[in-house]
Design an enzyme around this catalytic site. Structure first.
Site, mmCIF file in Angstrom:
data_model
loop_
_atom_site.group_PDB
_atom_site.id
_atom_site.type_symbol
_atom_site.label_atom_id
_atom_site.label_comp_id
_atom_site.label_asym_id
_atom_site.label_seq_id
_atom_site.Cartn_x
_atom_site.Cartn_y
_atom_site.Cartn_z
ATOM 1 N N ALA A 271 0.841 -1.205 0.000
ATOM 2 C CA ALA A 271 0.000 0.000 0.000
ATOM 3 C C ALA A 271 0.878 1.258 0.000
ATOM 4 O O ALA A 271 1.881 1.304 -0.705
ATOM 5 C CB ALA A 271 -0.977 -0.055 1.168
ATOM 6 N N CYS A 272 0.520 2.250 0.822
ATOM 7 C CA CYS A 272 1.246 3.526 0.791
ATOM 8 C C CYS A 272 2.708 3.382 1.209
ATOM 9 O O CYS A 272 3.505 4.288 0.977
ATOM 10 C CB CYS A 272 0.558 4.557 1.677
ATOM 11 S SG CYS A 272 -1.017 5.102 1.017
ATOM 12 N N SER A 273 3.069 2.280 1.851
ATOM 13 C CA SER A 273 4.465 2.092 2.276
ATOM 14 C C SER A 273 5.302 1.344 1.239
ATOM 15 O O SER A 273 6.462 1.020 1.511
ATOM 16 C CB SER A 273 4.514 1.313 3.593
ATOM 17 O OG SER A 273 4.057 2.115 4.646
ATOM 18 N N SER A 274 4.757 1.086 0.084
ATOM 19 C CA SER A 274 5.456 0.233 -0.887
ATOM 20 C C SER A 274 6.858 0.746 -1.230
ATOM 21 O O SER A 274 7.787 -0.046 -1.391
ATOM 22 C CB SER A 274 4.630 0.105 -2.160
ATOM 23 O OG SER A 274 3.397 -0.514 -1.889
ATOM 24 N N PHE B 190 3.954 5.618 5.398
ATOM 25 C CA PHE B 190 3.023 4.937 6.312
ATOM 26 C C PHE B 190 1.692 4.774 5.597
ATOM 27 O O PHE B 190 1.366 5.555 4.699
ATOM 28 C CB PHE B 190 2.851 5.711 7.624
ATOM 29 C CG PHE B 190 2.756 7.204 7.472
ATOM 30 C CD1 PHE B 190 1.532 7.825 7.274
ATOM 31 C CD2 PHE B 190 3.900 7.995 7.509
ATOM 32 C CE1 PHE B 190 1.447 9.208 7.141
ATOM 33 C CE2 PHE B 190 3.817 9.389 7.368
ATOM 34 C CZ PHE B 190 2.591 9.994 7.181
#
Ligand code: COA
Length: 371
Positions: A155-158, A357
């Site tokens: 997700a956003c931490s990829s 995060f």
């Protein structure tokens, strides 16, 4: 063990900017039409009327003023309210791989070496084009590279998970140079009919080249990487191939992005702030002495609060980079856009932090030092 360096970055910005005013006008037209079409049922208390959105709320609650999108025509049409992206034949590169290649080409040009010197491609993003073949392999093919590639989704931490993976490949000798790409067509997984979230995301692609320190001229030493995940239901996207097997049918809205924004705010800010401070201390760094933070671009209030907690003071705009106003939340790409566009003014030895995060929950920290 080999040290890893961030050698170059690249950014692809889609051609269409979409303002809050345009987004809200479309949303409110949809609301008016829905309420008019359902007037009798609303009057009878059988259907809840929809409530309009507002530009003022969006800017105050999120810090977002506009976003870029790969298709605007569908998003400003109240009858459509989703991007219009025709399917492509298998012989053509997919749109996600295509925008990834554009960002990668810029990173490779800045790197100044041929793509053939890259050993691996990691495509790290929130929402993949399809299950397989991997977009990373398409990108590898388009750039004319050997080696291997695969997709990963945190997700956003990829991106920070991708940088850590790349740095570990460098450390162990599995690769001398790795390309990590984040193509994000977030407009494809956003429910533009949902008042709570229709303004959050934008489309973009970023790329990072990580290479062995001995091979690098300039760039940024990676001082340390750390990853963390803690299960949460507060950000979800339940889209997947088993949807078609469910007797309940596909049904909206949980097959698109959904979140409990307030809970995310409350839970993620302390988790990430503490992680950054602890990781800095473990590396022998004073977090309050960091020259710059390139945080995931989630929400202005969240980013400012994390900035204050890490630096122990009110950060200046130069210290805590915000690109949310122009790009919105671009999922995995946000911290990389911030790093790519605002890494000037560093002398050799100055340190900064790339941090992400998001859903999972997931978080990643990458401390870097200018060479
Ligand atoms: N236009 C106008 N008003 C709106 C609105 C809109 N589009 N959406 C919600 N509101 C209203 C609500 O109805 C509510 O009204 P009320 O107080 O009369 O009940 C009020 O604004 C506050 O709503 P709320 O959802 O509590 O807003 P918020 O201040 O928490 O902001 C987010 C919402 C999503 C911007 C915010 O919670 C957030 O960014 N959280 C972090 C999560 C995140 O960034 N996730 C991304 C993945 S990492």
């Amino acid at each position: 063990m080999h040290h890893a360096v961030i050698a170059a970055t690249g950014l692809y910005t889609p051609p269409h900017s979409l303002s809050n005013a345009e987004l809200v006008e479309t949303f409110n037209t949809y609301v008016e039409r829905f309420n008019a079409a359902n007037a009798a049922a609303i009057e009878a208390g059988e259907v809840q009327p929809l409530v309009p959105s507002s530009v003022e709320f969006i800017e105050k609650a999120s810090g977002i003023k506009s976003r870029y999108v790969v298709d605007k025509s569908g998003l400003v049409d109240p009858e459509v309210m989703r991007p219009i992206i025709p399917e492509r034949p298998n012989e053509e590169i997919s749109i996600l791989a295509e925008i990834g290649v554009k960002a990668a080409e810029q990173a490779i040009a800045r790197w100044g070496k041929p793509a053939s010197q890259i050993d691996a491609v990691i495509c790290a993003a929130s929402n993949m084009q399809r299950a397989y073949p991997a977009m990373a392999v398409e990108i590898q093919q388009a750039l004319g590279m050997d080696g291997f590639g695969y997709d990963m989704n945190v997700a956003c931490s990829s991106a920070t998970f991708g940088i850590k993976t790349a740095a570990d490949y460098i450390a162990t000798g599995s690769a001398r140079a790795v390309l990590m790409v984040n193509p994000e067509i977030t407009s494809g997984h956003l429910n533009f009919r949902d008042r709570d979230s229709h303004f959050i995301f934008g489309d973009v692609a970023t790329a990072v080249i990580v290479e062995r320190a001995e091979d690098a001229t300039g760039g940024w030493d990676i001082l340390g990487t750390r990853l963390k995940t803690v299960f949460s239901n507060n950000i979800r996207n339940n889209f997947g191939f088993l949807n078609r097997a469910a007797p309940e049918g596909i049904g909206q809205p949980d097959k698109l992005f959904v979140q409990e924004g307030r809970k995310v705010f409350r839970e993620v800010v302390p988790m990430v702030s503490e992680m950054i401070v602890e990781h800095a201390r473990d590396l022998g760094l004073d977090p309050t002495a960091l020259k710059r933070l390139w945080l995931h671009q989630a929400n202005i209030n969240m980013n400012e609060l994390i900035g204050r907690r890490v630096l122990g003071r009110e950060p200046t705009p130069q210290e805590n980079v915000i690109i949310l106003d122009e790009y919105a939340n671009t999922s995995s790409a946000g911290s990389i856009i911030a790093f790519h566009k605002h890494n000037d003014g560093f002398g050799a030895g100055d340190t900064g932090l790339i941090c992400s995060f998001g859903a999972g929950y997931s978080a990643g920290t990458v401390f870097v030092r200018k060479r």
